[in-house]
Scaffold this motif. Structure first.
Motif, PDB file in Angstrom:
ATOM      1  N   VAL A   1       0.837  -1.199   0.000  1.00 20.01           N
ATOM      2  CA  VAL A   1       0.000   0.000   0.000  1.00 20.01           C
ATOM      3  C   VAL A   1       0.878   1.257   0.000  1.00 20.01           C
ATOM      4  O   VAL A   1       2.060   1.209   0.366  1.00 20.01           O
ATOM      5  N   PRO A   2       0.332   2.407  -0.411  1.00 25.41           N
ATOM      6  CA  PRO A   2       1.140   3.631  -0.543  1.00 25.41           C
ATOM      7  C   PRO A   2       1.876   4.057   0.710  1.00 25.41           C
ATOM      8  O   PRO A   2       3.006   4.554   0.624  1.00 25.41           O
TER       9      PRO A   2
ATOM     10  N   VAL B   1       7.113  -2.182  -8.851  1.00 25.41           N
ATOM     11  CA  VAL B   1       6.420  -2.184  -7.573  1.00 25.41           C
ATOM     12  C   VAL B   1       4.932  -2.071  -7.855  1.00 25.41           C
ATOM     13  O   VAL B   1       4.498  -1.239  -8.650  1.00 25.41           O
ATOM     14  N   VAL B   2       4.157  -2.935  -7.222  1.00 19.82           N
ATOM     15  CA  VAL B   2       2.703  -2.887  -7.357  1.00 19.82           C
ATOM     16  C   VAL B   2       2.153  -2.033  -6.223  1.00 19.82           C
ATOM     17  O   VAL B   2       2.444  -2.288  -5.047  1.00 19.82           O
ATOM     18  N   VAL B   3       1.385  -1.006  -6.584  1.00 19.60           N
ATOM     19  CA  VAL B   3       0.786  -0.103  -5.602  1.00 19.60           C
ATOM     20  C   VAL B   3      -0.721  -0.305  -5.636  1.00 19.60           C
ATOM     21  O   VAL B   3      -1.360  -0.136  -6.670  1.00 19.60           O
ATOM     22  N   GLY B   4      -1.301  -0.667  -4.511  1.00 24.28           N
ATOM     23  CA  GLY B   4      -2.734  -0.868  -4.412  1.00 24.28           C
ATOM     24  C   GLY B   4      -3.218  -0.543  -3.019  1.00 24.28           C
ATOM     25  O   GLY B   4      -2.450  -0.115  -2.170  1.00 24.28           O
ATOM     26  N   GLY B   5      -4.509  -0.759  -2.789  1.00 20.97           N
ATOM     27  CA  GLY B   5      -5.086  -0.462  -1.482  1.00 20.97           C
ATOM     28  C   GLY B   5      -5.550   0.961  -1.345  1.00 20.97           C
ATOM     29  O   GLY B   5      -6.432   1.266  -0.544  1.00 20.97           O
TER      30      GLY B   5
ATOM     31  N   VAL C   1      -7.445  24.566   4.782  1.00 19.76           N
ATOM     32  CA  VAL C   1      -6.551  23.427   4.975  1.00 19.76           C
ATOM     33  C   VAL C   1      -6.186  23.352   6.449  1.00 19.76           C
ATOM     34  O   VAL C   1      -5.772  24.358   7.046  1.00 19.76           O
ATOM     35  N   LEU C   2      -6.365  22.173   7.030  1.00 18.62           N
ATOM     36  CA  LEU C   2      -5.955  21.951   8.415  1.00 18.62           C
ATOM     37  C   LEU C   2      -4.674  21.125   8.412  1.00 18.62           C
ATOM     38  O   LEU C   2      -4.601  20.079   7.758  1.00 18.62           O
ATOM     39  N   ILE C   3      -3.655  21.593   9.127  1.00 23.48           N
ATOM     40  CA  ILE C   3      -2.385  20.874   9.209  1.00 23.48           C
ATOM     41  C   ILE C   3      -2.338  20.140  10.551  1.00 23.48           C
ATOM     42  O   ILE C   3      -2.493  20.750  11.614  1.00 23.48           O
ATOM     43  N   VAL C   4      -2.148  18.808  10.488  1.00 24.00           N
ATOM     44  CA  VAL C   4      -2.127  17.967  11.683  1.00 24.00           C
ATOM     45  C   VAL C   4      -0.852  17.130  11.686  1.00 24.00           C
ATOM     46  O   VAL C   4      -0.134  17.059  10.690  1.00 24.00           O
ATOM     47  N   ASP C   5      -0.596  16.478  12.817  1.00 19.72           N
ATOM     48  CA  ASP C   5       0.614  15.656  12.925  1.00 19.72           C
ATOM     49  C   ASP C   5       0.471  14.329  12.182  1.00 19.72           C
ATOM     50  O   ASP C   5       1.391  13.880  11.491  1.00 19.72           O
ATOM     51  N   GLU C   6      -0.679  13.678  12.330  1.00 17.39           N
ATOM     52  CA  GLU C   6      -0.898  12.369  11.726  1.00 17.39           C
ATOM     53  C   GLU C   6      -2.336  12.256  11.245  1.00 17.39           C
ATOM     54  O   GLU C   6      -3.238  12.864  11.819  1.00 17.39           O
ATOM     55  N   LEU C   7      -2.551  11.447  10.217  1.00 22.68           N
ATOM     56  CA  LEU C   7      -3.888  11.137   9.747  1.00 22.68           C
ATOM     57  C   LEU C   7      -4.264   9.724  10.183  1.00 22.68           C
ATOM     58  O   LEU C   7      -3.411   8.829  10.193  1.00 22.68           O
ATOM     59  N   PRO C   8      -5.517   9.496  10.556  1.00 20.71           N
ATOM     60  CA  PRO C   8      -5.928   8.149  10.983  1.00 20.71           C
ATOM     61  C   PRO C   8      -6.067   7.206   9.792  1.00 20.71           C
ATOM     62  O   PRO C   8      -6.445   7.619   8.690  1.00 20.71           O
TER      63      PRO C   8
ATOM     64  N   GLY D   1      -4.298   0.139   6.282  1.00 20.66           N
ATOM     65  CA  GLY D   1      -3.457   1.219   5.806  1.00 20.66           C
ATOM     66  C   GLY D   1      -4.159   2.277   4.992  1.00 20.66           C
ATOM     67  O   GLY D   1      -3.529   3.219   4.518  1.00 20.66           O
ATOM     68  N   LYS D   2      -5.475   2.165   4.809  1.00 19.69           N
ATOM     69  CA  LYS D   2      -6.206   3.178   4.056  1.00 19.69           C
ATOM     70  C   LYS D   2      -6.581   4.333   4.974  1.00 19.69           C
ATOM     71  O   LYS D   2      -6.748   4.166   6.183  1.00 19.69           O
TER      72      LYS D   2
END
Length: 541
Positions: A276-277, A300-304, A511-518, A523-524
């Protein structure tokens, strides 16, 4: 008049028998949970699978029983794939990244009678064991030296002791190719997860099709590194497709960081990998920060999730070709693979790049259509968006214990829940998930398009577009962004980046800037959590 051809079942066991007979000395390499690198071959694996089959019988596993696994990508998990299916039982792979309540629901709903698990997940299973009354035996996938001295898990058995105690002489049953072979549950972001029950026939046909030149194109010359977990849609079928052609298999175990993956790619001469990416972003960041390359890696195969332009460019700068792919648990998973056609390969470079960023075109064995709300096919003009529906030999037609898929479904078609366009030569672009589209002033805005633009910004590590309520327009797009380590950018600068790249009315208001995305367990991006966290935040908050 009937043809006079032999009638042989398409069973999973035939794949390993072929690999052991004609590619017996080809390696299966695993980074183990315990630490060392383990090496075996297809011939040796087949003997161990036979012993494991006898061990499963001694544990009382019968035809049609469900056997669970919670394990990383490794040689023992590979053995379970073939031994369980070889007995006519069902290999039920479970995602350990789900919530504990979801895992206990899945194991109970599936009816697992024996549960195999890696050392990493000993604490998890210890907390769950009392909630799994149907499981009568727990098997820790390790040797005696690594077994815990004390554990609250009843009937805790040692994998290696089970295997070593058995003979490699086994009478495998003759399998009906329509028998169930594997079970995988959807991640269940809304409601309980749902099980997808694969058959021997569907799994073998999926492996054959994915090995086509316009699919993953695996061959005996390849060394394949499946980073996508074996607990998620059978690692996209790679444990079957690689063995089918006698490709070297390289399993990463739990070591999925950029440093470990780059070393494994180099040490084992890996030619193709899949994942996954988010995994690939970390690998590219490691290469960039250390000044290292991916010499020897061809594709490289990219999916998900959608492959961004920046991710594709990052690999291409290192001489690695990206194969963009699309699928889902319900499609085994491969439905689309993006390889050039003769027509697209003749286009100018910029046009080729735009096509390469699409999810791909169907491989033989599946049929696709983009349909309106009444199920009528829309033009294959590359511009008319509609519901993406799929049909084929490895597409589910009902969820485990929950038939049918949808009481209002069109017979013979599975509604993917994606909104897509399709060109006259079959290149499909996923515009959005139906539930993630943003409707502003009566017009639809694609969250994926906005995310792809934002991901091409050099300061951005990850981005997600969601809808926020708006009194005037109904909904307006909002970007939630995580920056690269050490990077700096203001919301205004990120908004300006959209100018000239999308229609003016599509430019996000903020645009909101955050530390991490859930993220989901696979992994999506977890849009439900993003909407809950950020949809109601006032503008310029």
């Amino acid at each position: 008049m009937r043809g006079q051809m032999m009638q042989l079942p398409l069973d999973i066991g035939s794949i390993l028998r072929f690999a052991a007979k004609f590619h017996g000395d080809t390696e299966i390499v695993s980074r183990t949970v315990e630490g060392p690198v383990h090496r075996t071959t297809y011939a040796e694996a087949a003997l161990r699978v036979a012993r494991l089959g006898n061990a499963l019988r001694r544990l009382g596993v019968k035809r049609g029983d469900v056997v669970g696994t919670i394990a990383w990508n490794g040689y023992r998990h590979f053995e379970l794939y073939y031994a369980i299916a070889g007995l006519g039982a069902v290999c039920h792979t479970t995602n350990p990244r789900l919530f504990a309540d979801q895992i206990s629901f899945i194991l109970d709903d599936a009816g697992d009678e024996v549960l195999f698990f890696d050392l990493t997940f000993l604490p998890l299973v210890e907390t769950l064991a009392g909630r799994l009354p149907k499981v009568r035996a727990f098997v820790l996938m390790t040797d005696r030296a690594h077994m815990p001295a004390n554990s609250p898990i009843p009937n805790l058995l040692c994998y290696e002791e089970l295997v070593e105690a058995e003979s490699d002489d086994i009478d495998w049953p003759r399998i009906d190719e329509h028998e169930a072979s594997g079970l995988c549950y959807t991640s269940g972001t809304t409601g309980n997860p749902r099980g997808v029950l694969y058959s021997h026939r569907s799994s073998v046909l999926h492996a054959m099709a994915s090995n086509l030149a316009d699919g993953f194109a695996l061959s005996a010359r390849d060394a394949v590194l499946p980073v996508v977990p074996m607990f998620h849609v059978n690692a996209w079928g790679i444990p079957y497709s690689a063995a089918m052609v006698g490709a070297k298999l390289v399993f990463p175990g739990p070591h999925l960081d950029g440093t470990s993956l780059r070393l494994l790619i180099a040490d084992e001469d890996v030619t193709i990998t899949a994942g996954v990416p988010t995994v690939w972003m970390n690998l590219l960041a490691h290469c960039r920060d250390t000044g290292t390359d991916l010499a020897g890696l061809e594709r490289v195969v990219v999916g998900g999730a959608a492959c961004s332009a920046s991710l594709m460019e990052g690999f291409e700068a290192l001489g690695v070709r990206v194969i963009h792919a699309w699928g889902m648990t319900e499609t085994s998973p491969l439905g689309l693979a993006n390889t050039p056609s003769r027509k697209s390969a003749a286009l100018p470079a910029e046009a080729q790049r735009k096509i390469a960023l699409k999810q791909g075109r169907p491989i033989f064995g599946v049929d696709l259509k983009v349909a309106d709300s009444h199920g009528n096919p829309l033009p294959q003009d590359g511009h008319s968006p509609g519901a993406l529906k799929i049909s084929g030999h490895w597409i589910c037609d009902g969820y485990f214990r929950l038939d049918p898929v949808d009481a209002h479904a069109e017979p013979g078609w599975f509604d993917t829940g994606d909104v897509a366009t399709m060109t006259d030569d079959g290149f499909v672009e996923i515009v959005d998930r139906t539930k993630d589209m943003i409707k502003s002033g009566g017009e639809w805005i694609s969250s994926i398009q906005l995310e792809n633009v934002m991901m091409s910004h050099p300061m951005v590590r990850e981005a997600a577009a969601i809808a926020r309520p708006d009194d005037r327009w109904g909904e307006r797009p909002r970007l939630v962004v995580a920056l690269r380590d050490g990077a700096q950018a203001t919301p205004a600068e990120l908004r300006e980046f959209f100018e000239g790249r999308v229609s003016k009315w599509c430019v996000p208001d903020d645009v909101l800037i955050v530390d991490e995305l859930p993220h989901t367990a696979t992994g999506k991006l977890l849009k439900t959590a993003l909407r809950a966290l950020y949809a109601q935040v006032p503008v310029d908050a």
